[in-house]
Motif scaffolding. Structure first.
Motif, PDB file in Angstrom:
ATOM      1  N   ASN A 268      42.475  55.173  41.299  1.00 11.97           N
ATOM      2  CA  ASN A 268      41.850  56.452  40.981  1.00 11.97           C
ATOM      3  C   ASN A 268      41.156  56.483  39.824  1.00 11.97           C
ATOM      4  O   ASN A 268      40.001  57.151  39.767  1.00 11.97           O
ATOM      5  CB  ASN A 268      43.233  57.176  40.865  1.00 11.97           C
ATOM      6  CG  ASN A 268      43.647  57.600  42.109  1.00 11.97           C
ATOM      7  OD1 ASN A 268      43.242  57.508  43.278  1.00 11.97           O
ATOM      8  ND2 ASN A 268      45.045  58.083  42.076  1.00 11.97           N
ATOM      9  N   TRP A 269      41.516  55.643  38.798  1.00 15.41           N
ATOM     10  CA  TRP A 269      40.688  55.526  37.475  1.00 15.41           C
ATOM     11  C   TRP A 269      39.248  54.780  37.809  1.00 15.41           C
ATOM     12  O   TRP A 269      38.170  55.287  37.544  1.00 15.41           O
ATOM     13  CB  TRP A 269      41.509  54.885  36.402  1.00 15.41           C
ATOM     14  CG  TRP A 269      40.448  54.704  35.168  1.00 15.41           C
ATOM     15  CD1 TRP A 269      40.343  55.360  33.939  1.00 15.41           C
ATOM     16  CD2 TRP A 269      39.631  53.589  34.915  1.00 15.41           C
ATOM     17  NE1 TRP A 269      39.579  54.894  33.419  1.00 15.41           N
ATOM     18  CE2 TRP A 269      38.805  53.758  33.574  1.00 15.41           C
ATOM     19  CE3 TRP A 269      39.355  52.286  35.683  1.00 15.41           C
ATOM     20  CZ2 TRP A 269      38.042  52.943  33.089  1.00 15.41           C
ATOM     21  CZ3 TRP A 269      38.480  51.392  35.059  1.00 15.41           C
ATOM     22  CH2 TRP A 269      37.894  51.704  33.759  1.00 15.41           C
ATOM     23  N   ASN A 271      37.853  54.481  40.845  1.00 15.65           N
ATOM     24  CA  ASN A 271      36.793  55.318  41.685  1.00 15.65           C
ATOM     25  C   ASN A 271      36.068  56.447  40.912  1.00 15.65           C
ATOM     26  O   ASN A 271      35.205  57.092  41.351  1.00 15.65           O
ATOM     27  CB  ASN A 271      37.726  55.929  42.598  1.00 15.65           C
ATOM     28  CG  ASN A 271      38.061  55.001  43.594  1.00 15.65           C
ATOM     29  OD1 ASN A 271      37.781  53.766  43.699  1.00 15.65           O
ATOM     30  ND2 ASN A 271      39.323  55.363  44.551  1.00 15.65           N
ATOM     31  N   LYS A 272      36.480  56.700  39.508  1.00 15.50           N
ATOM     32  CA  LYS A 272      35.542  57.594  38.739  1.00 15.50           C
ATOM     33  C   LYS A 272      34.256  56.945  38.037  1.00 15.50           C
ATOM     34  O   LYS A 272      33.869  57.560  37.119  1.00 15.50           O
ATOM     35  CB  LYS A 272      36.419  58.297  37.853  1.00 15.50           C
ATOM     36  CG  LYS A 272      37.530  59.202  38.533  1.00 15.50           C
ATOM     37  CD  LYS A 272      38.759  59.760  37.622  1.00 15.50           C
ATOM     38  CE  LYS A 272      39.721  60.632  38.292  1.00 15.50           C
ATOM     39  NZ  LYS A 272      40.734  61.150  37.264  1.00 15.50           N
ATOM     40  N   HIS A 273      34.301  55.660  38.075  1.00 13.20           N
ATOM     41  CA  HIS A 273      33.331  54.999  37.412  1.00 13.20           C
ATOM     42  C   HIS A 273      32.470  54.170  38.492  1.00 13.20           C
ATOM     43  O   HIS A 273      33.075  53.642  39.484  1.00 13.20           O
ATOM     44  CB  HIS A 273      33.934  54.190  36.361  1.00 13.20           C
ATOM     45  CG  HIS A 273      34.848  54.889  35.324  1.00 13.20           C
ATOM     46  ND1 HIS A 273      35.937  55.277  35.528  1.00 13.20           N
ATOM     47  CD2 HIS A 273      34.398  55.375  34.000  1.00 13.20           C
ATOM     48  CE1 HIS A 273      36.355  55.841  34.659  1.00 13.20           C
ATOM     49  NE2 HIS A 273      35.560  56.253  33.418  1.00 13.20           N
ATOM     50  N   SER A 278      34.634  48.891  36.424  1.00 14.25           N
ATOM     51  CA  SER A 278      35.982  48.258  36.688  1.00 14.25           C
ATOM     52  C   SER A 278      35.843  47.061  36.877  1.00 14.25           C
ATOM     53  O   SER A 278      36.896  46.004  36.429  1.00 14.25           O
ATOM     54  CB  SER A 278      36.433  49.052  38.149  1.00 14.25           C
ATOM     55  OG  SER A 278      37.546  48.484  38.631  1.00 14.25           O
ATOM     56  N   GLN A 319      37.132  46.455  44.149  1.00 15.35           N
ATOM     57  CA  GLN A 319      36.022  46.824  44.160  1.00 15.35           C
ATOM     58  C   GLN A 319      34.884  46.045  44.612  1.00 15.35           C
ATOM     59  O   GLN A 319      33.760  46.628  44.889  1.00 15.35           O
ATOM     60  CB  GLN A 319      35.822  47.097  42.664  1.00 15.35           C
ATOM     61  CG  GLN A 319      36.705  48.191  42.090  1.00 15.35           C
ATOM     62  CD  GLN A 319      36.657  49.733  42.611  1.00 15.35           C
ATOM     63  OE1 GLN A 319      35.651  50.080  42.704  1.00 15.35           O
ATOM     64  NE2 GLN A 319      37.775  50.219  42.806  1.00 15.35           N
ATOM     65  N   THR A 396      25.811  50.616  40.490  1.00 14.67           N
ATOM     66  CA  THR A 396      26.758  51.537  40.639  1.00 14.67           C
ATOM     67  C   THR A 396      27.431  51.397  42.102  1.00 14.67           C
ATOM     68  O   THR A 396      28.406  51.922  42.477  1.00 14.67           O
ATOM     69  CB  THR A 396      26.377  53.005  40.303  1.00 14.67           C
ATOM     70  OG1 THR A 396      25.495  53.150  41.319  1.00 14.67           O
ATOM     71  CG2 THR A 396      26.145  53.197  39.120  1.00 14.67           C
TER      72      THR A 396
END
Length: 396
Positions: A268-269, A271-273, A278, A319, A396
């Motif tokens: 969850n963390w 996926n915000k970046h 990551s 990722q 990204t």
């Protein structure tokens, strides 16, 4: 009037992809932990011979990854998935009855070939799951894969002493269920993907290893070369510093449980970046764990180090395939995921050889330090690549 299932508006449910991955991981995890033990203890082969068998097995996984990518892009993904599931099933089933030397090694290599094809195909199928971001699907795959590892290694711990054939019988049963799921659930409508592939083929879309992709591949290589230390020399190393063998099994159990409980929070963390954030943070944490291994003397210290490695693994591993999918054309999705699997397998090929040579020389601290330095260098170069203005659109 005949009905062609591929003409129906069927899509692949993420549920079946996850269940299939968990079954495959469980079946595989009943095989790899006992490979060296069975070859040296039951078949009376040397550790060198066992290492060669593992190396060739990883090479077969690399070949399988390459084949899987080509099959997904240029043949028929469903037929390829059915074929590879049957190859793996036949290989593991044969091990129930023919597990003497050298037939054992040959069947294991054939199973590795099938598993290499399967891993690439699963990653490629994950990209086409409707209504989901690729990174979310890969995070979920990573969780269920580790559930399978926990289940499989637990089974090994309790059942290995009851006989190798029994263990293979259970593994074969799992692969039989997997084959049924593949045959009945993976025959989905890929017409939209075929349209994309056809359109992009007219513009001569090809899979190319860009500089960024090459660095990501190098990171995968050194990550899994390092990871192989835990699957090969760490058990005897722990024994040499006074820890019982059961502590080694305990570590894998803790690793799996940690991933199952905390991966959702980590993902969850992540996926915000952007992907590279990551991956780079995870790689640094992963690398640092090997530096701290130099100073470990007690089991509680080993647990902390392995947990550190696990956090790095959770940030990085899920990722990377999603990142690779984003920076490569959809028409070569299979080959792109094949590249990911090949670099992982390449690390698994070199890892046992490198770690075995270093351990034979008694250079364990040098081994830990060398993989730490190598991983930090590659991660640093990746950071340099994604910070360049020309690469910002693909970072990204």
């Amino acid at each position: 009037m005949q009905t062609d299932l591929t003409d129906k508006s069927r899509v692949l449910s993420e549920k079946w992809l996850l269940i299939g991955t968990m079954l495959s991981s469980s079946g595989n995890s009943m095989i790899w932990p006992v490979m060296t033990l069975y070859m040296t203890g039951t078949l009376h082969q040397s550790f060198t011979t066992a290492g060669i068998v593992l190396m060739i097995g990883a090479l077969m996984g690399m070949i399988g990854a390459f084949i899987g990518g080509k099959l997904f892009d240029r043949w028929h993904p469903y037929k390829a998935m059915v074929l590879t599931s049957l190859v793996t099933l036949v290989s593991v089933t044969s091990l129930i009855f023919w597990n003497s030397w050298p037939v054992f090694a040959i069947l294991v290599w054939l199973a590795n070939l099938g598993m290499g094809v399967e891993q690439t195909l699963v990653n490629a199928f994950a990209i086409i799951i409707p209504g989901h971001k690729a990174r979310v699907v890969f995070n979920n795959l990573y969780i269920v894969l580790n559930i399978g590892v926990v289940v499989g290694t637990l089974a090994v711990g309790y059942l290995f002493d009851l006989g190798f054939s029994l263990l293979m019988s259970i593994s074969a049963s799992i692969y039989a269920v997997l084959a049924v799921i593949v045959i009945t659930k993976f025959n989905v409508n890929l017409s939209a993907r075929k349209k994309v592939v056809t359109e992009m083929a007219t513009t001569t879309a090809k899979f190319k290893v860009t500089f960024l992709l090459a660095v990501i591949g190098a990171l995968l290589f050194i990550t899994y070369l390092s990871y192989m230390l835990w699957e090969t020399v760490m058990a005897p190393h722990m024994k040499m510093i006074g820890m019982p063998t059961r502590n080694y099994a305990d570590l894998w159990m803790i690793n799996g449980v940690t991933i199952i409980i905390f991966q959702k929070f980590v993902s969850n963390w992540a996926n915000k970046h952007p992907y590279h954030v990551s991956v780079i943070i995870g790689s640094v944490i992963f690398a640092i764990s090997f530096f701290f291994l130099i100073f470990v003397q007690e089991f509680w210290q080993m647990v902390i180090v392995f947990e550190l490695l696990t956090v790095g693994e959770m940030l990085q591993s899920p990722q990377v395939p999603a990142w690779v999918a984003q920076i490569t054309p959809p028409a070569v999705a299979g080959q792109a995921q094949g590249f990911v699997t090949m670099m992982i397998s390449f690390g698994r090929v070199v890892g046992p050889i490198y770690s075995g040579l270093m351990m034979d020389k008694g250079w364990m601290n040098s081994l830990f330090l060398s993989v730490f330095i190598a991983m930090m260098l590659v991660t640093g170069f990746l950071l340099f690549m994604v910070r360049r203005p020309v690469d910002k659109h693909s970072a990204t």
